[in-house]
Design an enzyme around this catalytic site. Sequence first.
Site, PDB file in Angstrom:
ATOM      1  CB  SER A   1      -0.838  -0.175   1.319  1.00 41.41           C
ATOM      2  OG  SER A   1      -1.586   1.318   1.503  1.00 41.41           O
TER       3      SER A   1
ATOM      4  CE1 TYR B   1      -4.119  -2.813   5.492  1.00 39.95           C
ATOM      5  CE2 TYR B   1      -3.610  -0.582   5.099  1.00 39.95           C
ATOM      6  CZ  TYR B   1      -3.600  -1.912   4.620  1.00 39.95           C
ATOM      7  OH  TYR B   1      -3.790  -2.037   3.278  1.00 39.95           O
TER       8      TYR B   1
ATOM      9  CE  LYS C   1      -1.415  -4.582   3.493  1.00 37.76           C
ATOM     10  NZ  LYS C   1      -1.620  -5.839   2.713  1.00 37.76           N
TER      11      LYS C   1
HETATM   12  P1  NAD Z   1     -10.924  -7.436   1.150  1.00 42.61           P
HETATM   13  O1  NAD Z   1     -11.232  -7.308   2.793  1.00 42.61           O
HETATM   14  O2  NAD Z   1     -12.019  -7.119   0.416  1.00 42.61           O
HETATM   15  O3  NAD Z   1     -10.129  -8.582   0.784  1.00 42.61           O
HETATM   16  C1  NAD Z   1      -9.259  -9.152   1.540  1.00 42.61           C
HETATM   17  C2  NAD Z   1      -9.669 -10.721   1.756  1.00 42.61           C
HETATM   18  O4  NAD Z   1      -8.856 -11.622   2.472  1.00 42.61           O
HETATM   19  C3  NAD Z   1     -11.263 -10.826   2.124  1.00 42.61           C
HETATM   20  O5  NAD Z   1     -12.025 -11.674   1.039  1.00 42.61           O
HETATM   21  C4  NAD Z   1     -10.988 -11.645   3.327  1.00 42.61           C
HETATM   22  O6  NAD Z   1     -12.032 -12.494   3.615  1.00 42.61           O
HETATM   23  C5  NAD Z   1      -9.834 -12.461   3.433  1.00 42.61           C
HETATM   24  N1  NAD Z   1      -8.900 -12.746   4.347  1.00 42.61           N
HETATM   25  C6  NAD Z   1      -8.850 -11.786   5.421  1.00 42.61           C
HETATM   26  N2  NAD Z   1      -8.106 -12.721   6.382  1.00 42.61           N
HETATM   27  C7  NAD Z   1      -7.781 -13.966   5.790  1.00 42.61           C
HETATM   28  C8  NAD Z   1      -7.254 -14.936   6.380  1.00 42.61           C
HETATM   29  N3  NAD Z   1      -6.916 -14.950   7.688  1.00 42.61           N
HETATM   30  N4  NAD Z   1      -7.251 -16.099   5.530  1.00 42.61           N
HETATM   31  C9  NAD Z   1      -7.864 -16.127   4.580  1.00 42.61           C
HETATM   32  N5  NAD Z   1      -8.428 -14.957   3.806  1.00 42.61           N
HETATM   33  C10 NAD Z   1      -8.580 -13.852   4.699  1.00 42.61           C
HETATM   34  O7  NAD Z   1      -9.811  -6.090   0.997  1.00 42.61           O
HETATM   35  P2  NAD Z   1      -9.272  -5.493  -0.597  1.00 42.61           P
HETATM   36  O8  NAD Z   1      -9.510  -4.147  -0.492  1.00 42.61           O
HETATM   37  O9  NAD Z   1      -9.676  -6.486  -1.657  1.00 42.61           O
HETATM   38  O10 NAD Z   1      -7.659  -5.694  -0.342  1.00 42.61           O
HETATM   39  C11 NAD Z   1      -7.088  -6.781  -0.861  1.00 42.61           C
HETATM   40  C12 NAD Z   1      -5.719  -6.566  -0.236  1.00 42.61           C
HETATM   41  O11 NAD Z   1      -4.980  -5.439  -0.711  1.00 42.61           O
HETATM   42  C13 NAD Z   1      -5.382  -6.475   1.304  1.00 42.61           C
HETATM   43  O12 NAD Z   1      -4.130  -7.245   1.580  1.00 42.61           O
HETATM   44  C14 NAD Z   1      -5.296  -5.243   1.564  1.00 42.61           C
HETATM   45  O13 NAD Z   1      -4.485  -4.580   2.591  1.00 42.61           O
HETATM   46  C15 NAD Z   1      -4.548  -4.295   0.644  1.00 42.61           C
HETATM   47  N6  NAD Z   1      -4.801  -3.056   0.064  1.00 42.61           N
HETATM   48  C16 NAD Z   1      -5.972  -2.741  -0.194  1.00 42.61           C
HETATM   49  C17 NAD Z   1      -6.244  -1.355  -0.477  1.00 42.61           C
HETATM   50  C18 NAD Z   1      -7.570  -0.716  -0.536  1.00 42.61           C
HETATM   51  O14 NAD Z   1      -7.722   0.538  -0.219  1.00 42.61           O
HETATM   52  N7  NAD Z   1      -8.781  -1.531  -0.859  1.00 42.61           N
HETATM   53  C19 NAD Z   1      -5.213  -0.339  -0.430  1.00 42.61           C
HETATM   54  C20 NAD Z   1      -3.742  -0.725  -0.192  1.00 42.61           C
HETATM   55  C21 NAD Z   1      -3.597  -2.064  -0.179  1.00 42.61           C
HETATM   56  N1  UFG Z   2     -12.558  11.218   3.304  1.00 37.05           N
HETATM   57  C1  UFG Z   2     -13.893  11.807   3.758  1.00 37.05           C
HETATM   58  N2  UFG Z   2     -14.878  11.078   4.394  1.00 37.05           N
HETATM   59  C2  UFG Z   2     -15.099   9.958   4.590  1.00 37.05           C
HETATM   60  C3  UFG Z   2     -13.928   9.015   3.939  1.00 37.05           C
HETATM   61  C4  UFG Z   2     -12.928   9.704   3.658  1.00 37.05           C
HETATM   62  O1  UFG Z   2     -13.708  13.266   3.661  1.00 37.05           O
HETATM   63  O2  UFG Z   2     -16.185   9.504   4.984  1.00 37.05           O
HETATM   64  C5  UFG Z   2     -11.536  11.904   2.769  1.00 37.05           C
HETATM   65  C6  UFG Z   2     -10.043  11.345   3.556  1.00 37.05           C
HETATM   66  O3  UFG Z   2      -9.887  12.433   4.759  1.00 37.05           O
HETATM   67  C7  UFG Z   2      -9.148  11.514   2.619  1.00 37.05           C
HETATM   68  C8  UFG Z   2      -9.872  10.968   1.271  1.00 37.05           C
HETATM   69  O4  UFG Z   2     -11.226  11.157   1.536  1.00 37.05           O
HETATM   70  O5  UFG Z   2      -8.785  12.744   2.303  1.00 37.05           O
HETATM   71  C9  UFG Z   2      -9.712   9.532   0.818  1.00 37.05           C
HETATM   72  O6  UFG Z   2      -9.893   8.799   2.572  1.00 37.05           O
HETATM   73  P1  UFG Z   2     -10.033   7.146   2.037  1.00 37.05           P
HETATM   74  O7  UFG Z   2     -10.506   6.692   3.797  1.00 37.05           O
HETATM   75  O8  UFG Z   2     -10.905   6.788   1.058  1.00 37.05           O
HETATM   76  O9  UFG Z   2      -8.707   6.791   1.780  1.00 37.05           O
HETATM   77  P2  UFG Z   2      -7.259   6.984   2.588  1.00 37.05           P
HETATM   78  O10 UFG Z   2      -6.130   7.649   1.614  1.00 37.05           O
HETATM   79  O11 UFG Z   2      -7.266   7.557   4.026  1.00 37.05           O
HETATM   80  O12 UFG Z   2      -6.771   5.475   2.935  1.00 37.05           O
HETATM   81  C10 UFG Z   2      -6.493   4.602   2.035  1.00 37.05           C
HETATM   82  C11 UFG Z   2      -6.630   3.118   2.473  1.00 37.05           C
HETATM   83  C12 UFG Z   2      -5.943   2.898   3.727  1.00 37.05           C
HETATM   84  C13 UFG Z   2      -4.233   2.853   2.993  1.00 37.05           C
HETATM   85  C14 UFG Z   2      -4.293   4.559   2.670  1.00 37.05           C
HETATM   86  C15 UFG Z   2      -2.880   4.778   2.227  1.00 37.05           C
HETATM   87  O13 UFG Z   2      -8.162   2.905   2.856  1.00 37.05           O
HETATM   88  O14 UFG Z   2      -5.983   1.525   3.955  1.00 37.05           O
HETATM   89  O15 UFG Z   2      -5.076   4.633   1.514  1.00 37.05           O
HETATM   90  O16 UFG Z   2      -2.677   3.934   1.214  1.00 37.05           O
HETATM   91  F1  UFG Z   2      -3.689   2.834   4.328  1.00 37.05           F
END
Ligand code: NAD
Ligand code: UFG
Length: 346
Positions: free
Chosen positions: A123, A148, A152
């Site tokens: 991330s 979190y 990572k």
């Molecule tokens: P998500 O929660 O939709 O997907 C994660 C999946 O992992 C889920 O289906 C969950 O059931 C499964 N899971 C969790 N713990 C588990 C375990 N112990 N064993 C087996 N399965 C398990 O999240 P996502 O948004 O699809 O994110 C996927 C990956 O990308 C994650 O590692 C997350 O940290 C990373 N990531 C997400 C974002 C974002 O904004 N969505 C940003 C950066 C990185």
């Molecule tokens: N925001 C609002 N209202 C909301 C939610 C978010 O104003 O209800 C704003 C936040 O303050 C930020 C922007 O919208 O300025 C984006 O916020 P998000 O929560 O959608 O995303 P972030 O960038 O804060 O966080 C994301 C992932 C985290 C990760 C981070 C950095 O959710 O898991 O990017 O990679 F850690």
Amino acid sequence: MILVTGGAGYIGSHAVYELLQAGHQVLVLDNLCNSSRQSLARIEQLVGRRVEFVRADVRNRAMLSSLFASFPVTAVLHFAGLKAVGESVAEPLRYYETNVSGSIALCQAMAEAGIFRLVFSSSATVYGEASQMPISEDCPTGQPTNPYGQSKLMIENVLRGLAASDPRWSIGLLRYFNPIGAHESGLIGEDPTGVPNNLVPYMLQVAVGRRAALNIYGDDYPTPDGTGVRDYIHVVDLARGHLKALERLEQQRGVAVWNLGTGRGYSVLEMVRTFEAVIGRPLPHVICPRRPGDIAQCWSDPGKAWRELDWRAERDLTAMLADAWRWQSRNPHGYAQPAKTLAATG
Ligand code: NAD
Ligand code: UFG
């Protein structure tokens, strides 16, 4: 065959779809703690092929070993993990155990089975509060302010150490910026449990009437309109980046880091305005105090992925929000109810 851990989740399900479309055999491992088996059923419907699914925990090393003994896996996309920043502050051990120990168990079982190609979901949070924009891969990693983000960074370091210890490993660390949107079919998308933490899922729930108004967290940041700026990337573009990384890792050893972003930042107010244009009506919103732990701005330099992976994000913000809206409006309660289109397409 490609093993996709967390393949029933938001990003993983889109990657599973792209892998199947590209002709790969796919095995999904997910414990469904934050997802639904429905996502895979819908992919099967879209693609017309079966997805092998094992409901299990990625921390279960013995299970992983028997999985690798039973299926001809050649590479792994590792999405499984927990991702809610606030929850990670309240339950740090659960986050470290799932994310860090889960990754270690996976790598141990992979090495034992002679599988050395791994793509890991990292991330942009690992950069912390970067001093320069855009952020390129050679920017130093920062100090993530929550478990979190720390998990990572820890996993990245574990994987670097692993690759340094054994030259057979080919590992890609993909640093995602802000994934949003959904597959254009409207059949798969993001289905958060409880109150969404992230901007776009929250906006979508306001638009379908599940929540009254969007809270905008701060309009006094040092950004052009005072609201936070992020690099939002379409989840389909992101998923395709994984296929490109898998291909590239066939030809190189060691660890490589790639940013997956668009290279463009949008403010919260720009997001609201673009979304209002997509839905054709105003979106109720109120300005609130800043959210603790938020950074002012964050956007990528995606040039390395373009040069090395021949990948770049193709979908613009309107397409991202239109696709997100198609998913949400057809599935107001996510996977809990059948999609309105299922009868028509099925
Ligand atoms: P998500 O929660 O939709 O997907 C994660 C999946 O992992 C889920 O289906 C969950 O059931 C499964 N899971 C969790 N713990 C588990 C375990 N112990 N064993 C087996 N399965 C398990 O999240 P996502 O948004 O699809 O994110 C996927 C990956 O990308 C994650 O590692 C997350 O940290 C990373 N990531 C997400 C974002 C974002 O904004 N969505 C940003 C950066 C990185
Ligand atoms: N925001 C609002 N209202 C909301 C939610 C978010 O104003 O209800 C704003 C936040 O303050 C930020 C922007 O919208 O300025 C984006 O916020 P998000 O929560 O959608 O995303 P972030 O960038 O804060 O966080 C994301 C992932 C985290 C990760 C981070 C950095 O959710 O898991 O990017 O990679 F850690």
